[in-house]
Enzyme design. Structure first.
Site, short mmCIF file in Angstrom:
data_model
loop_
_atom_site.label_atom_id
_atom_site.label_comp_id
_atom_site.label_asym_id
_atom_site.label_seq_id
_atom_site.Cartn_x
_atom_site.Cartn_y
_atom_site.Cartn_z
N HIS A 99 -28.68 -5.38 25.99
CA HIS A 99 -28.75 -5.28 24.53
C HIS A 99 -29.48 -4.03 24.06
O HIS A 99 -29.42 -3.67 22.89
CB HIS A 99 -29.38 -6.55 23.93
CG HIS A 99 -30.86 -6.67 24.12
ND1 HIS A 99 -31.42 -7.48 25.09
CD2 HIS A 99 -31.90 -6.11 23.47
CE1 HIS A 99 -32.73 -7.40 25.02
NE2 HIS A 99 -33.04 -6.57 24.04
N ASP A 155 -27.52 -9.90 30.58
CA ASP A 155 -28.33 -8.98 29.78
C ASP A 155 -29.01 -7.93 30.66
O ASP A 155 -30.15 -7.54 30.41
CB ASP A 155 -29.37 -9.74 28.94
CG ASP A 155 -29.96 -8.87 27.84
OD1 ASP A 155 -29.29 -7.91 27.43
OD2 ASP A 155 -31.10 -9.13 27.42
N SER A 161 -38.48 -4.88 25.48
CA SER A 161 -37.26 -5.32 26.15
C SER A 161 -36.83 -4.29 27.19
O SER A 161 -36.74 -3.10 26.90
CB SER A 161 -36.14 -5.52 25.13
OG SER A 161 -36.35 -6.68 24.38
#
Length: 519
Positions: free
Chosen positions: A136, A166, A260
């Site tokens: 993402h 992911d 992230s």
């Protein structure tokens, strides 16, 4: 002849003068009866080192781990496509004094906004520039730029992504880079200390590089439904939703959006997970963070590097977690395992002899107590591998060998686009002519020249404090009189070089800003 009375008088007078002088001096120093005495501050520890040695050792370990890990953690900046619509700029992105000027109706000079700049973190896994991050963070973008701890920056190539886990891999062209080693995510235990490391780098121009937070492993095997939900909402990836793997490691270490893609490391400094998600109503940390197990991520990385996509092994079963009632009906020793509901006709599991209502409890001797654990374990193999499936049937445990197939879907996302970028957009700015109306609105004495219309807050110019409404006077000592001058001057600067902007505000104050053109 010596007069004792005169001598005594001189002594008294001198003493009196000295006293008065002393009082005056000490009054100036604050040493009078009315002053507050400075407290006596001690620098002695409240406790001897021996009394808190375990905590001191742990603190020193955190310091050592941070110093060892952060050189290999990178900041990733991405540019997403600018919208095709033209018209009004977003007034919230423009300082209050300039908003009236920039809120222009359609057809009066409005331009498409600059590319949306976002990003996250990643970490280097090979000395020649392979980097692991989240799907993402880099999926569906035009440009990926990587920033290293030594302040170098590189344009990155997208090697491949896997939206079902992911996980993504990007690469930069560099050598002798610092790297991180992989730990064993299957072996980590609840209660172990970990560090979550990120390099968000954003904050309205402020530098938020390298955040390190500490916590413990709170749980393993957490399904959140986040990946599957995102795939279901994406028309291009809907078929991949049933193959989403969510077997997150949960931690109480702080993980926020900019982290992230960064590493979760154990006390040996080895990566055991990729920071990926937070459980929050606001989008910011509220007590729980989640990471993708590195065992799964490593397997995905190997496929992405070798094939450019994930070749997902396929067992071919529809399963649900075992509940207490299931354990009673099927004679299970514990409430653990996955209950087989259905098997497609061409399923490798069906061809090997598995049936509906079998309860799978282990793969190659590794217990799989939940759906996510089974998916995670199977995903670490390759199509064509043979695995031993341990299951309960008719209240009896037995083993069946299954040759894994390949999942009948493509998890290949759209490639990174190579959109045409105007020269000024490389700096994250948009420019326009300073018209008479604009000069009146902004407070310039005379029209003419070029003003900065918009700035991407996290772009190269935005990070150096360049703001909308400033007049762009010179670029590399070249006088600027039109937007075409801006483009011509910037086109002469190669990626990686520094460009010098000379700016002027409405009050005539000038400033110089040196900005490196992204590579």
């Amino acid at each position: 002849m010596h007069d004792p009375l005169k001598s005594k008088g001189r002594i008294v007078a001198f003493s009196s003068l000295a006293f008065v002088f002393g009082v005056g001096l000490t009054s100036g120093l604050g040493w009078t009866a009315n002053s507050v005495a400075m407290p006596a501050v001690s620098s002695q520890p409240q406790l001897a080192d021996a009394a808190v040695r375990p905590a001191l050792d742990l603190s020193e370990a955190f310091v050592n781990i941070s110093e060892a890990v952060t050189p290999a953690v990178v900041r990733i900046e991405t540019q997403r496509p600018r919208t095709a619509s033209r018209g009004r700029q977003d007034p919230s992105a423009i300082p209050e004094p300039f908003r009236r000027f920039f809120e222009m109706p359609e057809g009066q000079g409005g331009q498409a906004p600059p590319p949306q700049i976002a990003g996250g973190s990643g970490f280097i896994v090979s000395t020649d520039g392979y980097i692991l991050t989240n799907d993402h963070v880099v999926s569906g973008v035009d440009v990926i730029t990587v920033f290293l701890q030594d302040r170098r920056q590189f344009r990155a190539e997208l090697v491949g992504t896997d939206p079902t886990t992911d996980v993504a891999v990007i690469k930069i062209e560099a050598e002798n880079l610092p790297t991180l080693s992989f730990g064993d995510s299957d072996a980590v235990r609840v209660g172990e200390w970990i560090l979550a490391v990120g390099n968000p780098g954003f904050g309205g121009g402020s530098q938020l590089d390298y955040t390190v937070t500490a916590g413990i492993i709170s749980a393993k095997g957490r399904p959140l439904g986040l990946i599957q939900g995102e795939l279901q909402r994406n028309p291009q990836m809907g078929e991949a939703a049933p193959f989403a793997i969510e077997d997150f490691i949960q931690t109480d270490a702080v993980i926020n959006p900019g982290n992230s893609g960064g590493p979760m490391v154990d006390l040996r400094g080895q990566v055991v997970g990729i920071n990926s998600a937070i459980a929050s109503r606001t989008g910011f940390y509220q007590g729980y963070g989640f990471a993708i197990p590195i065992g799964l991520a490593r397997r995905v990385m190997e496929d992405l590097v070798e094939f450019g996509r994930v070749r997902r092994p396929w067992l071919g079963i529809e399963i649900v977690d075992v509940q207490p009632e299931d354990a009673e009906v099927y004679g299970l020793p514990t409430v653990s395992g996955v209950l087989v509901q259905n098997l497609p006709d061409n399923s490798p599991a069906r061809e090997a002899g598995l049936r509906s209502e079998d309860v799978i409890v282990a793969i190659d001797g590794t217990e799989v107590g939940r759906t996510g654990a089974l998916q995670n374990k199977v995903a670490q193999y390759r199509p064509g591998d043979r695995v031993t499936v341990s299951l309960y049937r008719n209240q009896q445990r037995q083993d069946i060998t299954v040759r894994l197939g390949e999942a009948p879907f493509s998890a290949e996302p759209p490639p990174v686009r190579t959109a045409e970028v105007r020269a000024e957009e490389k700096l994250g700015i948009q420019v326009r002519e300073l018209t008479a109306d604009a000069a009146r609105q902004l407070g310039y004495d005379v029209p003419g020249g070029v003003i900065i219309e918009d700035v991407a807050p996290a772009g190269p110019a935005g990070r150096r404090g360049v703001a909308p409404g400033l007049k762009l006077v010179e670029i590399n000592s070249q006088t600027i009189t039109s937007p075409e001058d801006v483009r011509g001057a910037l086109e002469q600067v190669d990626p990686g070089e520094v460009v010098t902007l000379r700016l002027e505000s409405p009050d005539g104050a000038r400033r110089v800003v040196n900005i490196r053109i992204p590579e």
